[in-house]
Design an enzyme around this catalytic site. Sequence first.
Site, PDB file in Angstrom:
ATOM      1  N   LYS A  11       0.819  -1.216   0.000  1.00  0.00           N
ATOM      2  CA  LYS A  11       0.000   0.000   0.000  1.00  0.00           C
ATOM      3  C   LYS A  11       0.854   1.269   0.000  1.00  0.00           C
ATOM      4  CE  LYS A  11      -4.008  -2.166   2.240  1.00  0.00           C
ATOM      5  NZ  LYS A  11      -4.917  -2.107   3.424  1.00  0.00           N
ATOM      6  N   TYR A  51     -12.332  -1.886  -3.853  1.00  0.00           N
ATOM      7  CA  TYR A  51     -12.819  -2.000  -2.471  1.00  0.00           C
ATOM      8  C   TYR A  51     -14.353  -1.943  -2.393  1.00  0.00           C
ATOM      9  CZ  TYR A  51      -8.270  -1.745  -0.068  1.00  0.00           C
ATOM     10  OH  TYR A  51      -7.022  -2.010   0.437  1.00  0.00           O
ATOM     11  N   PHE A  59     -15.527   3.954   7.014  1.00  0.00           N
ATOM     12  CA  PHE A  59     -14.162   4.349   6.644  1.00  0.00           C
ATOM     13  C   PHE A  59     -13.929   4.350   5.129  1.00  0.00           C
ATOM     14  CE2 PHE A  59     -14.031  -0.259   7.693  1.00  0.00           C
ATOM     15  CZ  PHE A  59     -13.521  -0.781   6.503  1.00  0.00           C
ATOM     16  N   ARG A  87      -2.367 -14.122   4.570  1.00  0.00           N
ATOM     17  CA  ARG A  87      -3.061 -13.424   5.661  1.00  0.00           C
ATOM     18  C   ARG A  87      -2.307 -13.631   6.990  1.00  0.00           C
ATOM     19  NH1 ARG A  87      -7.346  -9.913   4.312  1.00  0.00           N
ATOM     20  NH2 ARG A  87      -7.871 -10.143   6.506  1.00  0.00           N
ATOM     21  N   THR A  93      -5.584  -6.736  10.829  1.00  0.00           N
ATOM     22  CA  THR A  93      -5.838  -5.453  10.146  1.00  0.00           C
ATOM     23  C   THR A  93      -5.244  -4.293  10.926  1.00  0.00           C
ATOM     24  OG1 THR A  93      -7.914  -6.394   9.303  1.00  0.00           O
ATOM     25  CG2 THR A  93      -7.670  -3.991   9.196  1.00  0.00           C
ATOM     26  N   ARG A 104       2.397  -6.426   9.094  1.00  0.00           N
ATOM     27  CA  ARG A 104       1.693  -5.261   9.644  1.00  0.00           C
ATOM     28  C   ARG A 104       2.223  -4.871  11.013  1.00  0.00           C
ATOM     29  NH1 ARG A 104      -4.390  -6.875   7.524  1.00  0.00           N
ATOM     30  NH2 ARG A 104      -4.382  -5.577   5.645  1.00  0.00           N
ATOM     31  N   ASN A 114      -1.930   0.264   6.831  1.00  0.00           N
ATOM     32  CA  ASN A 114      -1.384  -0.976   7.386  1.00  0.00           C
ATOM     33  C   ASN A 114      -0.517  -1.766   6.397  1.00  0.00           C
ATOM     34  OD1 ASN A 114      -3.418  -1.832   5.741  1.00  0.00           O
ATOM     35  ND2 ASN A 114      -4.703  -2.705   7.345  1.00  0.00           N
ATOM     36  N   HIS A 117      -2.131  -5.346   1.571  1.00  0.00           N
ATOM     37  CA  HIS A 117      -3.434  -6.000   1.381  1.00  0.00           C
ATOM     38  C   HIS A 117      -3.201  -7.442   0.937  1.00  0.00           C
ATOM     39  CE1 HIS A 117      -7.511  -6.711  -0.264  1.00  0.00           C
ATOM     40  NE2 HIS A 117      -6.870  -7.357  -1.229  1.00  0.00           N
ATOM     41  N   GLU A 128      -9.585 -10.046  -7.668  1.00  0.00           N
ATOM     42  CA  GLU A 128      -8.544  -9.034  -7.477  1.00  0.00           C
ATOM     43  C   GLU A 128      -7.353  -9.261  -8.415  1.00  0.00           C
ATOM     44  OE1 GLU A 128      -9.744  -8.373  -2.773  1.00  0.00           O
ATOM     45  OE2 GLU A 128      -7.766  -9.180  -3.255  1.00  0.00           O
TER      46      GLU A 128
HETATM   47  P1  IDP Z   1      -8.073  -6.442   5.760  1.00  0.00           P
HETATM   48  O1  IDP Z   1      -7.230  -5.547   4.872  1.00  0.00           O
HETATM   49  O2  IDP Z   1      -7.297  -6.956   6.951  1.00  0.00           O
HETATM   50  O3  IDP Z   1      -8.769  -7.532   4.994  1.00  0.00           O
HETATM   51  P2  IDP Z   1     -10.661  -5.087   5.856  1.00  0.00           P
HETATM   52  O4  IDP Z   1     -11.610  -5.141   6.997  1.00  0.00           O
HETATM   53  O5  IDP Z   1     -11.000  -5.867   4.615  1.00  0.00           O
HETATM   54  O6  IDP Z   1      -9.217  -5.507   6.408  1.00  0.00           O
HETATM   55  O7  IDP Z   1     -10.471  -3.556   5.469  1.00  0.00           O
HETATM   56  C1  IDP Z   1      -9.843  -3.169   4.261  1.00  0.00           C
HETATM   57  C2  IDP Z   1      -8.918  -2.019   4.569  1.00  0.00           C
HETATM   58  O8  IDP Z   1      -9.668  -0.885   4.996  1.00  0.00           O
HETATM   59  C3  IDP Z   1      -7.923  -2.271   5.702  1.00  0.00           C
HETATM   60  O9  IDP Z   1      -6.787  -3.005   5.305  1.00  0.00           O
HETATM   61  C4  IDP Z   1      -7.581  -0.860   6.116  1.00  0.00           C
HETATM   62  O10 IDP Z   1      -6.654  -0.234   5.204  1.00  0.00           O
HETATM   63  C5  IDP Z   1      -8.933  -0.177   5.989  1.00  0.00           C
HETATM   64  N1  IDP Z   1      -9.697  -0.238   7.266  1.00  0.00           N
HETATM   65  C6  IDP Z   1     -10.287  -1.325   7.814  1.00  0.00           C
HETATM   66  N2  IDP Z   1     -10.903  -1.018   8.973  1.00  0.00           N
HETATM   67  C7  IDP Z   1     -10.717   0.303   9.152  1.00  0.00           C
HETATM   68  C8  IDP Z   1     -11.114   1.221  10.172  1.00  0.00           C
HETATM   69  O11 IDP Z   1     -11.791   0.861  11.149  1.00  0.00           O
HETATM   70  N3  IDP Z   1     -10.712   2.522  10.023  1.00  0.00           N
HETATM   71  C9  IDP Z   1      -9.978   2.948   8.930  1.00  0.00           C
HETATM   72  N4  IDP Z   1      -9.583   2.117   7.945  1.00  0.00           N
HETATM   73  C10 IDP Z   1      -9.945   0.811   8.054  1.00  0.00           C
HETATM   74 MG    MG Z   2     -10.220  -7.461   3.513  1.00  0.00          MG
END
Ligand code: IDP
Ligand code: MG
Length: 144
Positions: A11, A51, A59, A87, A93, A104, A114, A117, A128
């Site tokens: 990212k 996304y 968010f 993962r 996350t 991460r 973070n 992805h 994807e």
């Molecule tokens: P993941 O990347 O671990 O699968 P997801 O829940 O799919 O997590 O969320 C996608 C992306 O959205 C996260 O990697 C992060 O960059 C962002 N994100 C997720 N939750 C939050 C939040 O609560 N606040 C701000 N950004 C978030």
């Molecule tokens: Mg995800």
Amino acid sequence: MPKERTLAMIKPDAVRRQLIGAIIQQIESAGFTIRAMKMVWLRPQEAQTFYSVHRNKPFFDSLIQYITSGPVVALVLERENAITELRNLMGATNPAEAQPGTIRHQYGLSIEQNAIHGSDSPENAQREIAFFFGEREIYTYEQP
Ligand code: IDP
Ligand code: MG
């Protein structure tokens, strides 16, 4: 077990901090073969498509701002159990909750920024991978 493919994306926060090499080193050390790779600066509409599952989350707008704030590096990765193994290598996350040694935990700045992805299911991996790459851009060379 048959090999599986997943989509990883380094990212903008990590690209900006010159962590591409460090992250790819960890990915290769964990036994993934890189089948495709490219740097892309996503347009807002492209990011919204990528996304789209999160379009109703609070968010979402911030996520689109962040993910389009600079280039990302997309990779097609292959190994046994690739989706789950990536993962695991990525960690939770929220970097504050990620296990030591995960990408991460080492490189994430916040729950949003973070560093990486990874696809979360076979269906999303397929979607994807096709989002970033055409068939001709994925190389199925044999290992020597
Ligand atoms: P993941 O990347 O671990 O699968 P997801 O829940 O799919 O997590 O969320 C996608 C992306 O959205 C996260 O990697 C992060 O960059 C962002 N994100 C997720 N939750 C939050 C939040 O609560 N606040 C701000 N950004 C978030
Ligand atoms: Mg995800």
